[in-house]
Structure formats: structure tokens, C-alpha cells
Write an enzyme that holds these catalytic residues in place. Structure first.
Site, PDB file in Angstrom:
ATOM      1  NE  ARG A  21     -20.962  -2.711   8.873  1.00 27.26           N
ATOM      2  CZ  ARG A  21     -20.707  -2.526   7.826  1.00 27.26           C
ATOM      3  NH1 ARG A  21     -19.596  -1.698   7.265  1.00 27.26           N
ATOM      4  NH2 ARG A  21     -21.381  -2.664   6.629  1.00 27.26           N
ATOM      5  CG  ASN A  40     -19.105  -5.717   9.051  1.00 21.12           C
ATOM      6  OD1 ASN A  40     -19.484  -5.515  10.259  1.00 21.12           O
ATOM      7  ND2 ASN A  40     -19.724  -5.660   7.908  1.00 21.12           N
TER       8      ASN A  40
END
Length: 93
Positions: A21, A40
Site C-alpha cells: 500500500r 487491505n
């Protein structure tokens, strides 16, 4: 002038716990003019929502698919939609 779009992508593979990320956010900022987030999901995938010029979104999507990412990407599924706005920058969730 190119119209802004929304890209939603789901990335599967070993993409959690490897900085995926963070690197996605860094790449989005490097490309520029993209807002949205990387998050996530409970099933091990990462969801990315990016809004901005279509060619900028395509560059981010291409990067997700190149394998030049942290971890291991086994596949990317995407949908394209109309620009909705509402994001100030590109966040990690």
C-alpha cells in the site's frame, strides 16, 4: 482536455505485510494528479481506488501489473467508472 475517471483495482497475491500500500501511494503521487486510496481487504487482497486523468490511472494500473511491486502480484482485476470526487489526496487505509 481529458476527462477524469475512477479506477478500482483488486490486487491478489502476497500483497499484505510487504509495504504494498505504501509503494502504491508513492507511485500514485509520483504519477501525479491522482487521488484515492489503497486498502487491505480481509481476504488478503489490496483494493485500490484511484481518480484522475485516465492516462494517469492507466499508468498506475500498468505498474500494478508489471511485477515491479513489493511482494508478489498474482493478478489484478479492475473496473472503470465515472469520476466521483471526494478525495483530497491519495491515502493508505
Amino acid at each position: 482536455m481529458e476527462q477524469d475517471v475512477r479506477l478500482t483495482a483488486w490486487v491478489r497475491g502476497r500483497v499484505q505485510g510487504v509495504g504494498f500500500r505504501w509503494f502504491t501511494r508513492a507511485r500514485a503521487l509520483e504519477i501525479g494528479r491522482l487521488t484515492g486510496f489503497a486498502s487491505n481487504l480481509g481476504d488478503g487482497r489490496v483494493q485500490i481506488v484511484a481518480e484522475g486523468p485516465r492516462d494517469h490511472c492507466e499508468r498506475l494500473l500498468d505498474w500494478l501489473r508489471t511485477g515491479d511491486t513489493p511482494g508478489r502480484v498474482d493478478g489484478v482485476t479492475e473496473i472503470w467508472d465515472t469520476f466521483r470526487g471526494g478525495y483530497r489526496d491519495f491515502d493508505i487505509r
